[in-house]
Design an enzyme around this catalytic site. Sequence first.
Site, PDB file in Angstrom:
ATOM      1  CD  GLU A 102      -5.117  14.427   6.684  1.00 15.52           C
ATOM      2  OE1 GLU A 102      -5.684  12.892   7.510  1.00 15.52           O
ATOM      3  OE2 GLU A 102      -4.539  13.954   5.288  1.00 15.52           O
ATOM      4  CG  PHE A 131       1.368   9.196  10.015  1.00 10.86           C
ATOM      5  CD1 PHE A 131       1.133   7.838  10.681  1.00 10.86           C
ATOM      6  CD2 PHE A 131       0.175   9.664  11.310  1.00 10.86           C
ATOM      7  CE1 PHE A 131      -0.028   7.394  10.986  1.00 10.86           C
ATOM      8  CE2 PHE A 131      -1.485   8.727  11.496  1.00 10.86           C
ATOM      9  CZ  PHE A 131      -1.210   7.599  11.373  1.00 10.86           C
ATOM     10  CD  GLN A 172       2.529   7.614   5.725  1.00 12.89           C
ATOM     11  OE1 GLN A 172       1.955   7.799   6.686  1.00 12.89           O
ATOM     12  NE2 GLN A 172       4.148   8.477   6.453  1.00 12.89           N
ATOM     13  CD1 TRP A 194      -0.768   2.691   2.605  1.00 10.04           C
ATOM     14  CD2 TRP A 194      -2.276   1.904   0.781  1.00 10.04           C
ATOM     15  NE1 TRP A 194      -2.220   3.267   2.700  1.00 10.04           N
ATOM     16  CE2 TRP A 194      -2.751   3.010   1.509  1.00 10.04           C
ATOM     17  CE3 TRP A 194      -3.667   1.297   0.375  1.00 10.04           C
ATOM     18  CZ2 TRP A 194      -3.796   4.215   1.648  1.00 10.04           C
ATOM     19  CZ3 TRP A 194      -5.408   2.435   0.494  1.00 10.04           C
ATOM     20  CH2 TRP A 194      -4.772   3.286   0.827  1.00 10.04           C
ATOM     21  CG  MET A 195       2.080   5.319  -2.183  1.00 12.17           C
ATOM     22  SD  MET A 195       3.328   5.713  -3.719  1.00 12.17           S
ATOM     23  CE  MET A 195       2.168   5.778  -4.533  1.00 12.17           C
ATOM     24  CG  ASP A 253       1.148  15.597   7.597  1.00 10.98           C
ATOM     25  OD1 ASP A 253       1.495  13.972   8.377  1.00 10.98           O
ATOM     26  OD2 ASP A 253       0.373  15.340   7.533  1.00 10.98           O
ATOM     27  CD1 TRP A 266      -3.155   4.510   5.015  1.00 14.86           C
ATOM     28  CD2 TRP A 266      -3.580   3.470   7.592  1.00 14.86           C
ATOM     29  NE1 TRP A 266      -2.437   5.549   6.480  1.00 14.86           N
ATOM     30  CE2 TRP A 266      -2.281   4.458   7.882  1.00 14.86           C
ATOM     31  CE3 TRP A 266      -3.893   2.747   8.428  1.00 14.86           C
ATOM     32  CZ2 TRP A 266      -2.312   4.834   8.963  1.00 14.86           C
ATOM     33  CZ3 TRP A 266      -3.717   3.601   9.882  1.00 14.86           C
ATOM     34  CH2 TRP A 266      -3.179   4.408  10.116  1.00 14.86           C
ATOM     35  CG  ASP A 290       0.072  11.479   2.534  1.00 14.10           C
ATOM     36  OD1 ASP A 290      -0.616  10.724   2.103  1.00 14.10           O
ATOM     37  OD2 ASP A 290       0.301  11.595   3.765  1.00 14.10           O
TER      38      ASP A 290
HETATM   39  C1  FRU Z   1      -2.830  12.035   4.592  1.00  8.38           C
HETATM   40  C2  FRU Z   1      -2.800  11.859   5.807  1.00  8.38           C
HETATM   41  C3  FRU Z   1      -1.580  12.631   6.887  1.00  8.38           C
HETATM   42  C4  FRU Z   1      -1.051  11.182   7.414  1.00  8.38           C
HETATM   43  C5  FRU Z   1      -0.665  10.147   6.893  1.00  8.38           C
HETATM   44  C6  FRU Z   1      -0.972   8.523   7.338  1.00  8.38           C
HETATM   45  O1  FRU Z   1      -3.087  11.408   3.904  1.00  8.38           O
HETATM   46  O2  FRU Z   1      -3.579  11.281   6.968  1.00  8.38           O
HETATM   47  O3  FRU Z   1      -2.267  12.801   7.795  1.00  8.38           O
HETATM   48  O4  FRU Z   1       0.616  11.784   8.150  1.00  8.38           O
HETATM   49  O5  FRU Z   1      -2.001  10.351   5.680  1.00  8.38           O
HETATM   50  O6  FRU Z   1      -0.761   7.800   6.177  1.00  8.38           O
END
Ligand code: FRU
Length: 514
Positions: A197, A80, A40, A21-22, A146, A48, A24
């Site tokens: 975010e 994160f 991510q 999974w990917m 973030d 996720w 951000d």
């Molecule tokens: C945005 C988010 C970020 C967080 C990450 C978690 O898409 O919700 O705020 O750091 O994804 O995977």
Amino acid sequence: WSVENTDYYRPLYHHTPSYGWMNDANGMVYKDGEYHLYFQYNPYGSKWGNMHWGHAVSTDLMHWKELQPAIARDTMGHIFSGSSVVDKNNTAGYGNGAIIALYTSASDKNGQIQCMAYSTDNGRTFTKYEGNPVLRPFDGLKDFRDPKVFWYEPAKAWYMIVSADKEMRFYKSDDLKKWTYISGFGRGYGMQPCQYECPDFVQLPVNGDKNNMKYVMLMNVNPGCLFGGSATEYFVGDFDGKNFTCVDDPHVPKWLDYGKDHYATVCFSNTGDRVIALPWMSNWQYANVTPIKQYRGANGLPRELSLYTKDGRYYVAANVAPEVKAIRKETKTVEDIKTGASVDKKGVAAGYDGAFEIEFDVTPAADGTAGIEVYNDKGEKTMIYFDLKQMRVVMDRTQSGLTDFGNLAEPHDIEKKADAARQSKGQQPMRIENAVNYKNDFALGTWAPLNLCEDKTYHVDVFVDKCSVELFVDGGRIAMTNLVFPTKPYDSVKFYSEGGKSAFSQIKVYKLGM
Ligand code: FRU
């Protein structure tokens, strides 16, 4: 480390992880000829969870080499999103040129706290700082994450912008370890209801004039956005080292992209005068349920940002980065269309495996509509059209292919409330009218106002891949990114106009490939 692809919808020229999974794209940094893309990443499955920083490198922003994950989840929590910088002057003490990453460690037990890690091998491996965390919220805030770090030359110091639920907070540091609170921005502004975010903070010249620089604060907002779910908003303004002041009315949101699948967009650091952004091409409404198994999540094409003024206001253009031209494999020229007739270029992209670009200029008839249908022989199509009566450009994916993935994740009452709030203020939802459907939000179309553009001939650049369509109008004054899932590759393009004679010229179709 690569695996053989088993997913029909895996893009041919957009970055995806080979497995897992990917979400951000984050922590992106340029150093010594290499672009580092961290993201991510769940290495254990295609939903996720278990968040790591995955890692890929490229020398041209298009061809990505997958490397081992750079920062792994640990007992403090998920890793994160965050950012990285090149510490040229050894401010943190790990040597000149160390790459320093700031990320959010997230767990139920510790909450969301900012941590630091450093790399002395060009971003391949990171060592977590023994003094972590380097920053906790001063008010116990639950959503605090973030961090994006940038060098602020007037103060000769590092600054961090971090999302703090309904505002953004600035912090300052000399050594990337000890951070002091400076100010907050954003409460009550822009898109409401909101949770910010993945912020970014970049400087751009106004209309190309390097003597007139402004700051752009990018923030990603989820849920309840105009098109439903997640989207990228921005503010333009000035920064004096303490406060950020917006130059236009901060209550009126501005959008970096008018599609549904452009999120968590932030920029590479250390790219000199260029500001290069990368979006994650999905939406939290359905990110976990798209019809993909082996991996899930792709990044959009890299965009180069610039700042322009229109009617006394400041806007960011997000144009596809010129590096993309390097993957054009074959060019077909289509004759100009001036008669107002529809011209069906059936099979113009046959054999391209659904990966191509269409570029043209269009002058829609006054009060008329002109556009294209990108389609396959199963009757699946994505329509992009300029509607001069309503002064908007629309991308309609209601008939684009698979549109129903069941169990959409997002609570739709939030979306409904957000729409109701906007309508009570006389604002229209950006969803196209015939497709408002809270049960299956994937199938919607989106639109953008054409008054962002200068004149009535529009330059159009459309990128089609196995499961996406990206539209750029007039050098990115309008960008619109949407996922589509045609069950056979699109291979044809129909040019059409209604309500008068529209003209298409300079039409090119490029096969794209790696
Ligand atoms: C945005 C988010 C970020 C967080 C990450 C978690 O898409 O919700 O705020 O750091 O994804 O995977």
